[in-house]
Write an enzyme that holds these catalytic residues in place. Sequence first.
Site, mmCIF file in Angstrom:
data_model
loop_
_atom_site.group_PDB
_atom_site.id
_atom_site.type_symbol
_atom_site.label_atom_id
_atom_site.label_comp_id
_atom_site.label_asym_id
_atom_site.label_seq_id
_atom_site.Cartn_x
_atom_site.Cartn_y
_atom_site.Cartn_z
ATOM 1 N N SER A 90 0.738 -1.164 0.109
ATOM 2 C CA SER A 90 -0.134 0.075 -0.007
ATOM 3 C C SER A 90 1.072 1.446 0.114
ATOM 4 O O SER A 90 0.218 2.272 -0.150
ATOM 5 C CB SER A 90 -1.015 -0.146 1.143
ATOM 6 N N SER B 145 -5.980 3.846 4.219
ATOM 7 C CA SER B 145 -5.610 2.956 3.159
ATOM 8 C C SER B 145 -6.448 2.231 2.360
ATOM 9 O O SER B 145 -6.646 0.872 2.178
ATOM 10 C CB SER B 145 -4.578 1.841 3.710
ATOM 11 N N LYS C 83 0.126 3.860 -2.932
ATOM 12 C CA LYS C 83 -0.939 4.947 -2.891
ATOM 13 C C LYS C 83 -0.188 6.213 -2.833
ATOM 14 O O LYS C 83 -0.489 7.017 -3.199
ATOM 15 C CB LYS C 83 -1.534 4.713 -1.641
#
Length: 721
Positions: free
Chosen positions: A373, A551, A376
Amino acid sequence: MPENSPRWPAEEAAAWPTNDDDGLVDPAGTTTPSGAAAALRDETHVPDTPETRAARSGDSPTKPTRPTKPTETPTKVTRPVADPRAADSGVTQPTATPAAPDSGATAAFAVPSRSQPVRPSGPGGRPGPPQAGPQRPAGPPGPGLPGSTGLSGLPGRPPQGATGQGPWPGVAPGGGRPDRPGAPVPPGGPRRGGQDGSTRGMARPAVPPPSQAERTQVIKVADVGPEPNPVRPEPETEPWSDAVPERSPHTEPAAEPRRPRIGMLVLMSVLVVLVLGAAAAVQFVPGLKDKLGITKTETAQAVAPPAAAVPFTPTLKAPGADSPAPTAAGVARALAGPVADPGLSTLTGTVVDPATGTVLFAQNAQTTLVPASTAKLLTCAAALLAVPHAEQLTTKVVAGDKPGAVVIIGGGDPTVSSFAAGKTTVYPGAAHLDDLVTQVRAKGPVDTVLLDLDRYTGDNIAKGWEPADVAGGYIAPMVPVMLDGGRADPTKAVSPRSANPARTFAEEFAKRIGATVPAKATAEPPADAKVLGEIRSAPMVELVDNTLQRSDNVLAEGIAREVAKTAGQPVSFTGAVQAVLKTLGDNGFDVSTLKLNDGSGLSTLNQVSVALLADILRVAAAPDGSDPRTAKLRPLLGALPVAGGSGTLAGRYQGPAASPGKGWVRAKTGTLSSVSSLAGVVLDSDGRLLVFALMSNGSVPAAAQPALDAVAAALRQCGCK
């Protein structure tokens, strides 16, 4: 003697008793107590004339001749029935007495309708309480008027020894005042009874029974000479009597209540206002006290010196280039132990000073690994660089090609809330479905709900995603219209997702508006379709914040597609990846080694270096505005979770090695089954802001995450000089 005092005949005067030291003596020799005599004199008003004096001495001068008075037409006088209660008291009541035969006529006067019972006198001549016990009947009538009782040997005088009365009418046997002393004198002067006109000794007639009707008697009325003004007695109130006192015909009307003096009240109010205004002026108008000579002498008071200032040493220090700069050697020494933790397995990492751009630590920084993640950060940076920060995603409903049909046009907002207004989901600031339903319902009835999903193209599942992740609650098939990111529970970040989020949206909308969704629900709206309602998402900068804090994979994918749309790329997984790389590359970032298959980092095929992640954060954390990219990327820092405080770091930094970084570290996390990553900023002990990026592959998250936290905490504790 007063001019109007009546003259009494000698015969009549001779019949009256004389005074002695003990009281009144009647002709029969009966002595009346002096109190009764005084009351008798008051009652009869006997004038003091030669005739009356002669009568008292026993001489009887010649009786003066009375002038003959003309006779008038007889007048009827109605006498009311006597109060039956008098019969029970054993006391007779007064009544009008016919005129003496020699007078020719007598004055007519009012006869009271009710008479007070006679009470014996008490001490001081005042009326005493009612007498109890049986009453004796009145004595037989004596000489005088018919039906009257008279004194012994005198007309109208009761004989001595008569039962039921005292020696004089209205006087108690024990002596005292007569009944109702000071009663008004009837018109025409004192009452005259008996054959000789005497007013004394008139007996009260027997009280008729209560049922007896009123009787009428004809009495001659003649002219009456001037008479004294009648006495106006004070009404006597006896608490033990139930008789109602009669109002005297001469009683003056009660005085009217005084009206409030409005003028005086107004004047007083005005004076109060003026006084208060003057006081306020003296108090608050500068210099007025001095002009008026109003001074106040105050004694000087000794003032203690102020206490010493409390020293304050702030723990938090603003980052800046003027803080002591760390050295690479110092950072290497501080991180030597934490980065050697075997739980990290394969580790890449870097530490950069954003104030100078100096790399303070690097371990395989250019090597690409699966970022999870932390990817991102790349998607959000591209969005902040390419898309206006205030951009909002709009969901519309337009009229269909048939009456009653509507088409929902997906605008790329996956955050629409199914909750009512006032209740939040995992997406703060999201638009509400109820608002859209209300707008459309106001335009007319709806029976069919269709969907326009043409905003997105291509596959709705990216390469490298696990199908189980949809049911597991990590991702949903990407479509341009969703409720709560496709979650079953809008309040939980990880919640089972819908396999067909667009149809779920249409069916919920149809349910609330009273329509249905056909089996084939997709349709293209007419070119000139009328907009029936629309709702808007939170601004892009807030969507970025929510994406990094929680997230959120679905929201990150939606943002990546908006980057593609802005960049003119196909709004798909492929177009989004290409738009992100192009945007970052166009803004001076090295993307030569970057490989992406999605915008969320969920794909296991993504490859990113920690150097690229650190470079983006370095620009965002630059201390001045010399770099134009900094202003656009600065929101990234505020969106990073706080160690032990918020977002995906809320439950971390608990162990002894990591706890020193709690509250000081802000970083984006990344976790897959064998991937753990952490990239963010930290303030060292000298107040210098440092940027770091760490990535571990082939490790177990349960062991790798605490180890990564310890590395960031070590940076917080060192001055690194």
